[in-house]
Design an enzyme around this catalytic site. Structure first.
Site, PDB file in Angstrom:
ATOM      1  N   TYR A   1       0.829  -1.267   0.136  1.00 52.23           N
ATOM      2  CA  TYR A   1       0.149   0.090  -0.017  1.00 52.23           C
ATOM      3  C   TYR A   1       0.892   1.116   0.185  1.00 52.23           C
ATOM      4  O   TYR A   1       1.732   1.329   0.708  1.00 52.23           O
ATOM      5  CB  TYR A   1      -1.063  -0.024   1.313  1.00 52.23           C
ATOM      6  CG  TYR A   1      -1.512   1.273   1.605  1.00 52.23           C
ATOM      7  CD1 TYR A   1      -2.986   1.449   0.955  1.00 52.23           C
ATOM      8  CD2 TYR A   1      -1.170   2.470   2.097  1.00 52.23           C
ATOM      9  CE1 TYR A   1      -3.554   2.718   0.990  1.00 52.23           C
ATOM     10  CE2 TYR A   1      -1.657   3.502   2.214  1.00 52.23           C
ATOM     11  CZ  TYR A   1      -2.817   3.713   1.573  1.00 52.23           C
ATOM     12  OH  TYR A   1      -3.494   5.069   1.850  1.00 52.23           O
TER      13      TYR A   1
ATOM     14  N   GLU B   1      -3.485   7.551  -3.965  1.00 54.78           N
ATOM     15  CA  GLU B   1      -3.219   6.312  -3.231  1.00 54.78           C
ATOM     16  C   GLU B   1      -3.121   5.103  -4.338  1.00 54.78           C
ATOM     17  O   GLU B   1      -3.653   5.229  -5.469  1.00 54.78           O
ATOM     18  CB  GLU B   1      -4.585   5.850  -2.681  1.00 54.78           C
ATOM     19  CG  GLU B   1      -4.483   4.906  -1.555  1.00 54.78           C
ATOM     20  CD  GLU B   1      -5.725   4.727  -0.846  1.00 54.78           C
ATOM     21  OE1 GLU B   1      -6.025   5.084   0.239  1.00 54.78           O
ATOM     22  OE2 GLU B   1      -6.488   3.964  -1.169  1.00 54.78           O
TER      23      GLU B   1
END
Ligand code: GDP
Ligand code: MN
Length: 374
Positions: free
Chosen positions: A100, A188
């Site tokens: 992530y 993101e």
């Protein structure tokens, strides 16, 4: 306003972040054409929420028959309550690991927060709940930006080594650049995939842009072909409006609050007709918001759920009051208000006879009841 995954990926590509090969399809025929150049593929529903994988919005196809079946089933269907208007068809990655990477803004401190984790593929909110120790977090002074050694340290802690560490640090730097260049609230990559061949590639992409900032970036989202007429009209007014299939029009300030509102309505057996975000500086546009919501003939009731912060409840109430006084509110309106300016907001609206609540569950239940009575 959130961008579609394929739009965010186009921005990634322009800024050097590696993305899978693929293309966008809004018909089965287009999907088949893209598939021909790809081979084994992943079929990704383009909707403006995450969690698609778990909800069946991400499928895989090894051959044309599978591709056709999935594309047919997904196009026009509802995933997490959102209508699928288009599909992103991409080469299927051979995944070794999922990481992530994220950048967001900490307004109170005027800093950027750069996040990394070796546990990708899980929502950051869920990760924060279940594995807070697995999140690496770094506050960055936006005047000086993210330094290369800081980026390297974050991806090292997320578990990358050697060549992957160098690549990962470069990608995190590029993600930070995207965040900065486009005035994003969130940028993101989840997951950033390490493939079995050992390369890094952004398998998913999320960019949220401040509605005001969107005006400064006319290059973004000129491609309106996947939006409904009402969504296009709302966008022309810089309102983040997503059309859905139910009967309750939803207005709220903040995307997170809107998602909660949808959950409340569904809990009580109601179906939202849309969600519309009045936040950032668009919170003064409550009057226009009401108009857009009521243009959908399916709407029987409007539910406004507001939590005052920078976007104050009393200002929103004034906008709603203006619409009411001009006779524009032609369907029942139910409002819940808490937070900044809520008391004054409630006073303004109750003096106009609008049912107003502090508790959004009670208000939501009433909205569902009214919608059912027709
Ligand atoms: P989200 O659920 O809306 O966040 O959608 P994602 O694009 O993140 O996809 C969800 C999950 O599907 C990922 O975390 C991966 O595990 C899996 N996935 C996505 N793309 C691929 C792919 O190309 N190959 C494989 N094997 N899995 C994928
Ligand atoms: Mn994802």
């Amino acid at each position: 306003m959130r961008l579609f995954e394929y739009e965010a990926k186009n921005i990634f590509k322009e800024n050097g972040i590696p993305i899978p090969r693929g293309g966008v399809a809004k018909s089965v025929t287009e999907a088949e054409r893209i598939f021909k150049d790809l081979g084994p593929s992943v079929i990704k529903s383009q909707i403006l929420v995450g969690g698609r994988g778990k909800a069946g919005g991400i499928q895989f196809a090894e051959n044309e028959a599978q591709l056709k079946a999935h594309a047919k089933k997904l196009l026009g269907s509802q995933i997490r309550g959102f209508k699928v208007g288009s599909l992103l068809i991409e080469e299927k990655l051979d995944i070794e690991r999922e990481l992530y990477l994220g950048v967001t803004i900490e307004r109170s401190q005027g800093k950027a927060v750069v996040l990394g984790s070796g546990k990708g593929g899980i929502d950051i909110e869920e990760l924060a709940r279940t594995h807070p120790d697995q999140i690496i977090q770094e506050l960055v002074d936006v005047r000086r930006g993210l330094r290369p050694y800081e980026a390297a340290e974050i991806v090292r802690k997320a578990g990358l080594q050697g060549k992957n560490l160098t690549q990962g640090a470069r990608i995190l730097g590029q993600l930070y650049d995207v965040f900065w260049k486009y005035d994003a609230e969130v940028a993101e990559i989840n997951p950033l995939v390490v493939t079995r061949e050992g390369s890094l590639i952004a398998a998913d992409a999320k960019i949220n842009i401040d509605d005001e900032a969107l005006k400064r970036h006319p290059e973004i989202r000129q491609d309106d072909e996947f939006l409904t007429d009402l969504e296009q009209e709302a966008r022309a007014h810089n309102l983040g409006y997503v059309e859905m299939d139910g009967e309750i029009g939803v207005i709220g300030n903040g995307a997170g609050l809107n998602m909660t509102t949808l959950d409340i309505l569904r809990y009580y057996g109601g179906e939202p007709a849309n969600f519309l975000e009045v936040s950032g500086r668009t919170y003064m546009k409550a009057e226009q918001a009401i108009e857009i919501v009521l243009k959908n003939p399916k709407v029987k009731v409007i539910f406004g759920n507001f939590f005052g912060s920078i976007s104050r409840c009393d200002v929103i109430a004034q906008g709603l009051a203006a619409a009411i006084e001009k006779g524009r509110v032609t369907k029942p309106l139910i409002v819940s208000m808490r937070g900044n300016g809520a008391e004054e907001g409630r006073r303004i609206l109750s003096s106009l006879g609008i049912p107003i609540y502090e508790n959004d569950r009670i208000a939501g239940e009433k909205a569902v009841e009214l919608a059912k009575r027709g």
